[in-house]
Design an enzyme around this catalytic site. Structure first.
Site, mmCIF file in Angstrom:
data_model
loop_
_atom_site.group_PDB
_atom_site.id
_atom_site.type_symbol
_atom_site.label_atom_id
_atom_site.label_comp_id
_atom_site.label_asym_id
_atom_site.label_seq_id
_atom_site.Cartn_x
_atom_site.Cartn_y
_atom_site.Cartn_z
ATOM 1 N N THR A 74 -61.014 6.008 51.661
ATOM 2 C CA THR A 74 -60.809 6.314 50.244
ATOM 3 C C THR A 74 -61.450 7.645 49.895
ATOM 4 O O THR A 74 -60.861 8.481 49.204
ATOM 5 C CB THR A 74 -61.413 5.178 49.379
ATOM 6 O OG1 THR A 74 -60.746 3.962 49.699
ATOM 7 C CG2 THR A 74 -61.265 5.474 47.897
ATOM 8 N N GLN A 181 -54.008 4.068 58.526
ATOM 9 C CA GLN A 181 -53.402 2.968 59.288
ATOM 10 C C GLN A 181 -53.016 3.401 60.706
ATOM 11 O O GLN A 181 -52.972 2.586 61.616
ATOM 12 C CB GLN A 181 -52.163 2.429 58.578
ATOM 13 C CG GLN A 181 -52.472 1.494 57.429
ATOM 14 C CD GLN A 181 -53.178 0.218 57.855
ATOM 15 O OE1 GLN A 181 -52.927 -0.320 58.928
ATOM 16 N NE2 GLN A 181 -54.068 -0.252 57.020
ATOM 17 N N GLY A 202 -63.001 4.405 59.808
ATOM 18 C CA GLY A 202 -63.489 3.710 60.999
ATOM 19 C C GLY A 202 -63.117 2.239 61.076
ATOM 20 O O GLY A 202 -62.751 1.741 62.146
ATOM 21 N N CYS A 327 -56.022 -4.509 48.910
ATOM 22 C CA CYS A 327 -56.621 -3.876 47.739
ATOM 23 C C CYS A 327 -55.943 -4.285 46.452
ATOM 24 O O CYS A 327 -56.468 -4.069 45.376
ATOM 25 C CB CYS A 327 -56.561 -2.364 47.885
ATOM 26 S SG CYS A 327 -57.028 -1.830 49.516
HETATM 27 C C1 LIG Z 1 -57.592 0.940 54.270
HETATM 28 C C2 LIG Z 1 -56.820 2.137 53.793
HETATM 29 C C3 LIG Z 1 -57.413 3.133 53.011
HETATM 30 C C4 LIG Z 1 -58.826 3.012 52.491
HETATM 31 O O1 LIG Z 1 -59.782 3.133 53.507
HETATM 32 P P1 LIG Z 1 -61.267 2.574 53.213
HETATM 33 O O2 LIG Z 1 -62.067 3.030 54.363
HETATM 34 O O3 LIG Z 1 -61.141 1.087 53.138
HETATM 35 O O4 LIG Z 1 -61.704 3.185 51.937
HETATM 36 C C5 LIG Z 1 -56.664 4.230 52.660
HETATM 37 N N1 LIG Z 1 -55.389 4.366 53.063
HETATM 38 C C6 LIG Z 1 -54.776 3.442 53.819
HETATM 39 C C7 LIG Z 1 -53.370 3.656 54.253
HETATM 40 C C8 LIG Z 1 -55.469 2.301 54.214
HETATM 41 O O5 LIG Z 1 -54.859 1.370 54.948
#
Ligand SMILES: *Cc1c(COP(=O)(O)O)cnc(C)c1O
Length: 385
Positions: A74, A181, A202, A327
């Site tokens: 994020t 992803q 990570g 989310c």
């Molecule tokens: C999980 C995810 C995020 C957010 O990552 P976090 O480390 O959980 O903040 C952003 N973009 C995508 C496509 C995700 O799958």
């Protein structure tokens, strides 16, 4: 006797690989120095940080100075989009993204819209692939940034980043991709993809939660979003989280080392799951692209059933899956991704996403296949018409 818990939600998060934990541990209690100090304890941390940066850079085909460590995916998305917007608004205030991005991108774009930026949200086709003709049409002299995810978190569709880069190229527009992803699963070569900025997290590839990375191509004008001691070459202040960064680099290295073997194995499991479900349960839509998709992603809409009901029944049977994006699962609105793909709300409400990972076996898949038809049938009798 209840069997083992079957975890099929690797798109939400992954367990930390024990080899990653092992690599991290010394940096909590032994080599705990602040990487900015010049005595030997600090220099050990600095060395670990440098090594981690080199490892990540090498895997992404980048330079070490182009890697910025962050607190999560994020943060990487926020820093890339706000950072480019703020540093380049003298050249224009138009941003192009897609209707199916993660909230970390969408909410950042909405925030910028409230601050005078114009944002175009590109449509996608029925498989979730972005419309390149619309991208061409959307670009203006005011466009400073195009942000398109590498692979979608709900349906797994992989976007044609190289083709997008070819359109954006030579127009003075920065190209960012949320590759959270894709990280640890697909090969990521920032030069071949043609991106200027790229986000990773990570915990989506067997490192801990709370550590991310942002690739920033040399020469990119970026306003830092975290101001302070000037760490990460002034692009992200804050004392470096050495242990977590070491963990991220180790996890990326492990994923990279058996990428081909693991992709083939997981894709085999996914196809077994997909084929089994499509042949044993009627009125199912397999969502996302048939071939251009993450190897571990199996997503479906079970018509006439509520995804949440299926999810809870699966949980009672020891299986962890998802209705889509972790989310947004607190809201009952149909997924913005499935909606953008043209699925009616009535169908989108029956969404279930199963994402496989390193510890899953054929036995896991067969257990799901043995239980799911009854679960779906029962949910269909319960669902409101
Ligand atoms: C999980 C995810 C995020 C957010 O990552 P976090 O480390 O959980 O903040 C952003 N973009 C995508 C496509 C995700 O799958």
């Amino acid at each position: 006797m209840p069997g083992k818990f079957i975890y099929l939600d690797h798109a939400a998060t992954t367990p930390v690989d024990p080899r990653v934990v092992e690599a991290m541990l010394p940096y909590y209690t032994e080599s705990y120095g602040n990487a900015s100090t010049i005595y030997s304890l600090g220099r050990e941390s600095r060395r670990a940080l440098d090594n981690a940066r080199e490892t990540v850079a090498q895997i992404l085909n980048a330079q070490p100075r182009e890697i910025v460590f962050t607190g999560c995916g994020t943060e990487s998305d926020n820093s890339a989009i706000k950072g480019v917007a703020e540093a380049n608004q003298d050249r224009g205030r138009h941003i192009i993204t897609t209707a199916i991005e993660h909230e970390a991108v969408l909410e950042t774009c909405r925030y910028l819209e409230k601050r005078g930026f114009r944002v175009t949200y590109l449509p996608v086709d029925e498989y979730g692939v972005v419309d390149l003709a619309e991208l061409e049409r959307a670009i203006t002299d005011e466009t400073i940034l195009v942000s398109v995810m590498m692979a979608n978190n709900e349906v797994g569709t992989i976007q044609p980043l190289e083709q997008i880069a070819a359109i954006v190229k030579d127009r003075g527009i920065y190209f960012h991709s949320d590759a959270v992803q894709a990280g640890g699963s697909l090969e990521i070569d920032v030069d071949r993809l043609g991106v200027d900025l790229l986000s990773l997290s990570g915990h989506k590839f067997y490192a801990p939660k709370g550590v991310g990375a942002l690739y920033v191509r040399q020469g990119t004008r970026l306003m830092p979003q975290m101001l302070g001691g000037g760490q990460e070459k002034n692009r992200r202040s804050g004392t470096e989280n050495v242990a977590q960064i070491v963990g991220l680099a180790r996890a990326l290295q492990l994923s990279d080392a058996d990428r081909e073997v693991e992709i083939t194995r997981v894709r085999g499991l996914r196809d077994r799951l997909k084929d089994g479900i499509l042949s044993s349960i009627p009125d199912v839509v397999f969502t996302g692209h048939p071939t251009q998709r993450l190897p571990n992603n199996a997503s479906f809409c079970f018509k006439g059933a509520e995804g949440e009901g299926i999810l809870l029944s699966l949980d009672l049977n020891g299986i962890g899956a998802s209705t889509g994006s972790a989310c947004t699962s607190a809201s009952s609105d149909p997924s913005h991704v499935l909606t953008a793909m043209g699925l009616p709300a009535s169908v989108a409400h029956g969404a279930i996403r199963m994402t496989l990972g390193r510890e899953n076996t054929e036995q896991d898949v067969d257990s799901v296949l043995a239980m799911l038809p009854d679960i779906v049938q029962k949910q269909r009798t319960l669902a409101p018409v």
